[in-house]
Design an enzyme around this catalytic site. Structure first.
Site, mmCIF file in Angstrom:
data_model
loop_
_atom_site.group_PDB
_atom_site.id
_atom_site.type_symbol
_atom_site.label_atom_id
_atom_site.label_comp_id
_atom_site.label_asym_id
_atom_site.label_seq_id
_atom_site.Cartn_x
_atom_site.Cartn_y
_atom_site.Cartn_z
ATOM 1 N N GLY A 183 -18.167 -5.632 14.085
ATOM 2 C CA GLY A 183 -17.208 -6.473 14.792
ATOM 3 C C GLY A 183 -16.164 -5.675 15.548
ATOM 4 O O GLY A 183 -15.699 -6.092 16.620
ATOM 5 N N GLY A 184 -15.791 -4.523 15.006
ATOM 6 C CA GLY A 184 -14.839 -3.670 15.704
ATOM 7 C C GLY A 184 -15.406 -3.126 16.998
ATOM 8 O O GLY A 184 -14.678 -2.927 17.978
ATOM 9 N N TYR A 218 -9.860 -11.855 21.189
ATOM 10 C CA TYR A 218 -11.180 -11.831 20.570
ATOM 11 C C TYR A 218 -11.960 -13.106 20.846
ATOM 12 O O TYR A 218 -13.154 -13.046 21.186
ATOM 13 C CB TYR A 218 -11.038 -11.623 19.058
ATOM 14 N N GLY A 222 -10.124 -3.202 7.515
ATOM 15 C CA GLY A 222 -9.661 -2.461 8.674
ATOM 16 C C GLY A 222 -8.999 -3.315 9.723
ATOM 17 O O GLY A 222 -8.141 -2.842 10.471
ATOM 18 N N SER A 223 -9.384 -4.598 9.802
ATOM 19 C CA SER A 223 -8.847 -5.482 10.836
ATOM 20 C C SER A 223 -8.098 -6.683 10.293
ATOM 21 O O SER A 223 -7.138 -7.143 10.905
ATOM 22 C CB SER A 223 -9.992 -5.991 11.736
ATOM 23 N N LEU A 224 -8.536 -7.189 9.133
ATOM 24 C CA LEU A 224 -7.987 -8.435 8.610
ATOM 25 C C LEU A 224 -7.636 -8.322 7.135
ATOM 26 O O LEU A 224 -8.197 -7.517 6.393
ATOM 27 C CB LEU A 224 -9.003 -9.578 8.782
ATOM 28 N N GLU A 238 -14.604 -2.015 -3.469
ATOM 29 C CA GLU A 238 -14.938 -2.942 -2.387
ATOM 30 C C GLU A 238 -16.380 -3.436 -2.443
ATOM 31 O O GLU A 238 -16.653 -4.629 -2.276
ATOM 32 C CB GLU A 238 -14.681 -2.257 -1.041
ATOM 33 N N ASP A 274 -8.546 -9.167 0.032
ATOM 34 C CA ASP A 274 -9.401 -8.145 0.634
ATOM 35 C C ASP A 274 -8.690 -7.624 1.876
ATOM 36 O O ASP A 274 -8.596 -8.314 2.891
ATOM 37 C CB ASP A 274 -10.757 -8.762 0.988
ATOM 38 N N ALA A 275 -8.169 -6.413 1.784
ATOM 39 C CA ALA A 275 -7.432 -5.804 2.896
ATOM 40 C C ALA A 275 -8.339 -4.800 3.593
ATOM 41 O O ALA A 275 -8.550 -3.690 3.103
ATOM 42 C CB ALA A 275 -6.166 -5.126 2.390
#
Length: 268
Positions: free
Chosen positions: A126-127, A142, A12-14, A74, A9-10
């Protein structure tokens, strides 16, 4: 050589990776900026690999590293992974329910029987915590942001209901927020206080949207997943507290941040 199946799972952040070997699932995550390192690690531990991809950067991964892989939508992979984990972690929700996926932003899905549908999305997640948190403080790490948020006092930054009513009897709970960040420069506050206020604002906003979605779709249970709550006890406590306040039952998964990767891996 035994072929190993993996879901990636790619987001936005991880990058979240789940691979199965001899019936056992292994979990690993990397910053999206460490994409090359993530794939090098995976190919080292699992040289013979069959991969399914999901997430916003799935096609980037496919074009760069896994041309023969399959890309799974997704939202489909997230919901399938959530169903799988509910059973795997021996947690159950009897009736229809909402899935609230708090990642960089937040997505809402309603699950009715075998059908799952995305119904809502928000840029609050989370962002928001990591990005706005770093603007409100001198902190970039973080985990340190989450520690400070737990230590802070939102009442030093927010105007609370009890601040407005003062000595009069309040019609609702006095510690509820009347206005986020409204005290601003009117009162001294620390970085920790500002982060506590930020965490609370995110929790309140997500629960407000969740309660409205729950009322529309007539559900009483909410499954909370995603990377946004991992290692962030202040946000998790806020979500649980406010969901309970509005009469909704909250369920948290131990590996909830891997739902998308798990859902992708199940299709390999």
């Amino acid at each position: 050589m035994q072929q190993i199946t993996a879901g990636i799972d790619a987001g936005g952040s991880l990058i979240k990776i789940v691979y199965q070997e001899n019936g056992r699932m292994h979990f690993k995550k990397f910053s999206i900026n460490k994409m090359d390192s993530a794939i090098s690690w995976l190919k080292m531990v699992a040289p013979s690999l069959k991969v399914s991809l999901t997430g916003g950067k799935a096609h980037t991964l496919q074009n760069r590293y896994f041309q023969d892989s399959v890309v799974i939508p997704e939202f489909q992979s997230t919901c399938e992974g959530a169903r799988f984990l509910l059973e795997k972690e021996n947690k159950s929700i009897v009736d229809n329910y909402l899935i609230v996926n708090i990642g960089t932003g937040t997505s809402w899905h309603v699950v009715k029987g075998e059908k799952a549908e995305r119904i809502l999305g928000s840029g609050m997640g989370g962002g928001t915590f990591s990005g706005l948190g770093s603007l409100l403080t001198q902190v970039q790490d973080y985990q340190l942001l989450t520690v400070l948020a737990e230590e802070g006092n939102k009442g030093k930054v927010d105007i609370l209901v009890k601040d407005i009513y003062e000595s009069a009897e309040s019609p609702i709970e006095g510690d509820l927020t009347a206005a986020n960040f409204a005290k601003g420069k009117k009162q001294d506050h620390t970085e920790a206080d500002r982060l506590a206020s930020l965490s609370n604002m995110i929790a309140e906003t997500i629960v407000l949207l969740t309660s409205q979605a729950a009322a529309i779709h007539q559900v009483n249970s909410v499954l909370i997943i995603g990377t946004g709550i991992i290692g962030n006890p202040s946000l998790k406590k806020g979500l649980d507290y406010y969901l309970n306040m509005v009469g909704l039952t909250s369920v948290f998964l131990d590996r909830g941040e891997y739902c998308g990767a798990i859902g992708a891996s199940l299709t390999v």
